[in-house]
Write a protein that holds these residues in place. Structure first.
Motif, PDB file in Angstrom:
ATOM      1  N   PHE A 106       0.958  -1.358  -0.059  1.00 35.52           N
ATOM      2  CA  PHE A 106       0.204   0.132  -0.018  1.00 35.52           C
ATOM      3  C   PHE A 106       0.897   1.451  -0.054  1.00 35.52           C
ATOM      4  CE2 PHE A 106       0.835  -0.817   4.506  1.00 35.52           C
ATOM      5  CZ  PHE A 106       1.007   0.651   5.023  1.00 35.52           C
ATOM      6  N   GLN A 107       0.227   2.285  -0.171  1.00 35.32           N
ATOM      7  CA  GLN A 107       0.975   3.607  -0.380  1.00 35.32           C
ATOM      8  C   GLN A 107      -0.055   4.610   0.392  1.00 35.32           C
ATOM      9  OE1 GLN A 107       1.671   6.478  -3.989  1.00 35.32           O
ATOM     10  NE2 GLN A 107       3.833   5.369  -3.679  1.00 35.32           N
ATOM     11  N   SER A 108       0.632   5.555   1.114  1.00 38.27           N
ATOM     12  CA  SER A 108      -0.447   6.610   1.857  1.00 38.27           C
ATOM     13  C   SER A 108       0.605   7.778   1.633  1.00 38.27           C
ATOM     14  CB  SER A 108      -0.186   6.139   3.375  1.00 38.27           C
ATOM     15  OG  SER A 108      -0.956   7.334   3.886  1.00 38.27           O
ATOM     16  N   TYR A 109      -0.183   8.960   1.588  1.00 36.72           N
ATOM     17  CA  TYR A 109       0.361  10.198   1.123  1.00 36.72           C
ATOM     18  C   TYR A 109      -0.267  11.213   1.950  1.00 36.72           C
ATOM     19  CZ  TYR A 109       2.225  14.679  -0.893  1.00 36.72           C
ATOM     20  OH  TYR A 109       2.653  15.702  -1.132  1.00 36.72           O
ATOM     21  N   ASN A 110       0.329  12.067   2.786  1.00 33.73           N
ATOM     22  CA  ASN A 110      -0.253  12.899   3.647  1.00 33.73           C
ATOM     23  C   ASN A 110       0.001  14.119   2.921  1.00 33.73           C
ATOM     24  OD1 ASN A 110      -0.661  15.075   5.662  1.00 33.73           O
ATOM     25  ND2 ASN A 110      -0.631  13.496   7.212  1.00 33.73           N
ATOM     26  N   LYS A 111      -1.028  15.087   2.332  1.00 30.18           N
ATOM     27  CA  LYS A 111      -0.739  16.233   1.443  1.00 30.18           C
ATOM     28  C   LYS A 111      -0.359  17.355   2.370  1.00 30.18           C
ATOM     29  CE  LYS A 111      -3.936  14.713  -2.116  1.00 30.18           C
ATOM     30  NZ  LYS A 111      -5.290  15.202  -2.754  1.00 30.18           N
ATOM     31  N   LYS A 112      -0.858  17.191   3.581  1.00 34.69           N
ATOM     32  CA  LYS A 112      -0.311  18.334   4.621  1.00 34.69           C
ATOM     33  C   LYS A 112       0.728  18.351   4.922  1.00 34.69           C
ATOM     34  CE  LYS A 112      -5.067  18.624   6.584  1.00 34.69           C
ATOM     35  NZ  LYS A 112      -5.898  18.802   7.793  1.00 34.69           N
ATOM     36  N   THR A 113       1.543  17.273   5.367  1.00 33.05           N
ATOM     37  CA  THR A 113       2.931  17.212   5.519  1.00 33.05           C
ATOM     38  C   THR A 113       3.932  16.826   4.426  1.00 33.05           C
ATOM     39  OG1 THR A 113       2.754  14.756   6.061  1.00 33.05           O
ATOM     40  CG2 THR A 113       2.098  16.130   7.996  1.00 33.05           C
ATOM     41  N   SER A 203       9.090   8.991   2.788  1.00 33.69           N
ATOM     42  CA  SER A 203      10.006   9.969   2.184  1.00 33.69           C
ATOM     43  C   SER A 203       9.191  11.223   2.187  1.00 33.69           C
ATOM     44  CB  SER A 203      10.590   9.494   0.764  1.00 33.69           C
ATOM     45  OG  SER A 203       9.621   9.111   0.238  1.00 33.69           O
ATOM     46  N   CYS A 204       9.940  12.278   1.660  1.00 32.85           N
ATOM     47  CA  CYS A 204       9.233  13.514   1.100  1.00 32.85           C
ATOM     48  C   CYS A 204       8.842  13.226  -0.406  1.00 32.85           C
ATOM     49  CB  CYS A 204       9.913  14.703   1.214  1.00 32.85           C
ATOM     50  SG  CYS A 204      10.545  14.878   3.148  1.00 32.85           S
ATOM     51  N   LYS A 205       7.505  13.605  -0.628  1.00 35.83           N
ATOM     52  CA  LYS A 205       7.320  13.199  -2.228  1.00 35.83           C
ATOM     53  C   LYS A 205       7.374  14.476  -2.976  1.00 35.83           C
ATOM     54  CE  LYS A 205       3.325  11.841  -4.831  1.00 35.83           C
ATOM     55  NZ  LYS A 205       1.808  11.548  -4.959  1.00 35.83           N
ATOM     56  N   ASP A 206       6.969  15.641  -2.665  1.00 33.77           N
ATOM     57  CA  ASP A 206       7.195  16.707  -3.726  1.00 33.77           C
ATOM     58  C   ASP A 206       8.247  17.936  -3.257  1.00 33.77           C
ATOM     59  OD1 ASP A 206       6.539  18.820  -5.499  1.00 33.77           O
ATOM     60  OD2 ASP A 206       4.267  18.722  -5.107  1.00 33.77           O
ATOM     61  N   ASP A 207       8.989  18.075  -4.334  1.00 31.91           N
ATOM     62  CA  ASP A 207      10.090  19.085  -3.933  1.00 31.91           C
ATOM     63  C   ASP A 207       9.753  20.634  -3.719  1.00 31.91           C
ATOM     64  OD1 ASP A 207      12.078  17.365  -3.544  1.00 31.91           O
ATOM     65  OD2 ASP A 207      13.049  17.725  -5.597  1.00 31.91           O
ATOM     66  N   ASP A 208       8.384  20.744  -4.306  1.00 31.17           N
ATOM     67  CA  ASP A 208       7.898  22.148  -4.345  1.00 31.17           C
ATOM     68  C   ASP A 208       6.768  22.562  -3.292  1.00 31.17           C
ATOM     69  OD1 ASP A 208       8.823  22.558  -6.982  1.00 31.17           O
ATOM     70  OD2 ASP A 208       7.196  21.550  -7.932  1.00 31.17           O
ATOM     71  N   GLN A 209       6.790  21.622  -2.256  1.00 32.22           N
ATOM     72  CA  GLN A 209       6.166  21.466  -1.065  1.00 32.22           C
ATOM     73  C   GLN A 209       7.167  21.292   0.324  1.00 32.22           C
ATOM     74  OE1 GLN A 209       2.560  19.316  -0.845  1.00 32.22           O
ATOM     75  NE2 GLN A 209       2.227  19.762   1.504  1.00 32.22           N
ATOM     76  N   ALA A 210       7.032  22.086   1.136  1.00 32.30           N
ATOM     77  CA  ALA A 210       7.593  22.211   2.589  1.00 32.30           C
ATOM     78  C   ALA A 210       7.451  20.556   3.065  1.00 32.30           C
ATOM     79  CB  ALA A 210       7.418  23.068   3.584  1.00 32.30           C
ATOM     80  N   CYS A 211       8.575  19.941   3.758  1.00 34.20           N
ATOM     81  CA  CYS A 211       8.555  18.978   4.173  1.00 34.20           C
ATOM     82  C   CYS A 211       9.396  18.767   5.367  1.00 34.20           C
ATOM     83  CB  CYS A 211       8.973  17.561   3.243  1.00 34.20           C
ATOM     84  SG  CYS A 211       8.864  15.849   3.785  1.00 34.20           S
ATOM     85  N   SER A 212       8.951  18.225   6.558  1.00 30.98           N
ATOM     86  CA  SER A 212       9.983  18.576   7.792  1.00 30.98           C
ATOM     87  C   SER A 212      10.288  17.291   8.171  1.00 30.98           C
ATOM     88  CB  SER A 212       9.092  19.209   9.008  1.00 30.98           C
ATOM     89  OG  SER A 212       7.968  18.761   9.264  1.00 30.98           O
ATOM     90  N   LEU A 213      10.526  16.391   7.215  1.00 26.01           N
ATOM     91  CA  LEU A 213      10.391  14.912   7.780  1.00 26.01           C
ATOM     92  C   LEU A 213      12.012  14.500   8.258  1.00 26.01           C
ATOM     93  CD1 LEU A 213       9.746  11.680   7.624  1.00 26.01           C
ATOM     94  CD2 LEU A 213      10.360  11.548   5.591  1.00 26.01           C
ATOM     95  N   ASP A 214      12.287  13.903   9.238  1.00 30.94           N
ATOM     96  CA  ASP A 214      13.626  13.496   9.788  1.00 30.94           C
ATOM     97  C   ASP A 214      13.452  12.211  10.358  1.00 30.94           C
ATOM     98  OD1 ASP A 214      12.228  14.076  12.208  1.00 30.94           O
ATOM     99  OD2 ASP A 214      13.184  15.921  12.639  1.00 30.94           O
ATOM    100  N   GLU A 215      14.447  11.642  10.917  1.00 32.02           N
ATOM    101  CA  GLU A 215      14.878  10.456  11.193  1.00 32.02           C
ATOM    102  C   GLU A 215      13.939  10.126  12.380  1.00 32.02           C
ATOM    103  OE1 GLU A 215      18.305   7.569  13.074  1.00 32.02           O
ATOM    104  OE2 GLU A 215      18.659   9.021  11.674  1.00 32.02           O
ATOM    105  N   LYS A 216      13.741  11.282  13.164  1.00 32.70           N
ATOM    106  CA  LYS A 216      12.892  11.079  14.604  1.00 32.70           C
ATOM    107  C   LYS A 216      11.397  10.929  14.095  1.00 32.70           C
ATOM    108  CE  LYS A 216      11.406  13.213  19.002  1.00 32.70           C
ATOM    109  NZ  LYS A 216      11.856  14.437  19.687  1.00 32.70           N
ATOM    110  N   LYS A 217      10.934  11.642  13.210  1.00 37.36           N
ATOM    111  CA  LYS A 217       9.479  11.540  12.814  1.00 37.36           C
ATOM    112  C   LYS A 217       9.323  10.329  11.855  1.00 37.36           C
ATOM    113  CE  LYS A 217       8.652  16.664  12.520  1.00 37.36           C
ATOM    114  NZ  LYS A 217       8.174  17.768  11.540  1.00 37.36           N
ATOM    115  N   ALA A 218      10.125   9.884  10.989  1.00 41.09           N
ATOM    116  CA  ALA A 218      10.223   8.650  10.101  1.00 41.09           C
ATOM    117  C   ALA A 218      10.174   7.480  11.343  1.00 41.09           C
ATOM    118  CB  ALA A 218      11.265   8.519   9.099  1.00 41.09           C
ATOM    119  N   GLY A 219      10.829   7.354  12.131  1.00 39.89           N
ATOM    120  CA  GLY A 219      11.029   6.568  13.156  1.00 39.89           C
ATOM    121  C   GLY A 219       9.808   6.302  14.071  1.00 39.89           C
ATOM    122  N   ALA A 220       9.152   7.483  14.379  1.00 41.12           N
ATOM    123  CA  ALA A 220       7.892   7.213  15.308  1.00 41.12           C
ATOM    124  C   ALA A 220       6.837   6.780  14.215  1.00 41.12           C
ATOM    125  CB  ALA A 220       7.580   8.647  15.552  1.00 41.12           C
TER     126      ALA A 220
END
Length: 238
Positions: A106-113, A203-220
């Motif tokens: 499956f794939q999930s994309y959160n447009k807000k984040t 991962s972050c999907k769109d280069d044109d949109q802000a994305c604050s993903l880091d190891e801590k958030k990904a791990g959670a």
């Protein structure tokens, strides 16, 4: 979408047991008079998990287990897990032998984040290989190009083996030129020959949109998904 691992093993005989669900998942899996797959889409939550025809076949209930997450139940009734409301089933990364093995992609994309989650969970029962951690972890490592160690979380009804690595894409012109990958396998402590292999890529999907993903958030996020995987009890007679 990045390629997710696909594992192929020999499966034998019929399954005879399992493990019980967590209390939170029991609450999210109450029997409904009509299952989501049999309901009119207009009467279902207006989110991808229910509005996508293929995905709603796996939804156990229209009740949220927690905000933004519902309960997925495998078609073999082998396990349940949290499923994001914006998630969609991917047929190209899903297989089943209709008896003893099932793989759900499956794939999930959160447009807000702007955070993309690619997931695959493969369930095996009556499979002798699943009882051997050394064999399983060697195979999982090969599938993911991994040479490190695994952490082991011992729970009441299962042992969870986990590993992590950060990948960098070859496309250097990308702003978000990385992904976090979490993979491993889960062994039932209640039943022999019963286990699950999993992989989550964040991962972050769109280069044109802000994305604050880091190891801590990904791990959670990965931990939430992994911890939610729960073996079901098979009620068929032995």
């Amino acid at each position: 979408m990045k390629k997710m691992m696909m594992m192929c093993f020999a499966i034998i005989l019929a399954f005879t047991g399992g493990c019980s669900m967590s209390d939170s998942q029991k609450n999210g899996n109450q029997e409904e008079a009509v299952k989501p797959k049999d309901m009119d889409p207009k009467d279902l939550p207006q989110v991808s998990a229910f509005q996508d025809e293929k995905t709603r076949e796996y939804m156990a209930s229209t009740k949220e287990v927690e905000p933004g997450y519902y309960l997925l139940e495998s078609k073999l009734k082998g396990f349940t897990m949290l499923f994001p409301e914006d998630g969609e089933y991917l047929s190209d990364y899903s297989t089943t032998d209709e008896e003893n093995s099932e793989s759900i992609g499956f794939q999930s994309y959160n447009k807000k984040t702007n955070i993309l989650l690619d997931g695959q969970v493969s369930y095996y029962r009556e499979a002798t290989f699943i009882d051997d951690p050394e064999t399983m972890l060697d195979q999982v490592s090969k599938e993911n190009g991994y040479k490190g160690n695994y952490s082991l979380k011992k729970e009441k009804e299962k042992n969870v083996y986990s590993a992590f690595k950060k990948n960098k894409f070859n496309k250097n012109d990308r702003k978000y030129n990385f992904s976090f990958m979490y993979f491993g396998y889960i062994k039932s402590k209640k039943m022999s020959n019963l286990g699950i292999v999993y992989s989550f890529i964040i991962s972050c999907k769109d280069d044109d949109q802000a994305c604050s993903l880091d190891e801590k958030k990904a791990g959670a996020l990965a931990e939430k998904m992994i911890d939610s995987i729960t073996f079901l009890t098979d009620k068929r007679e032995k």
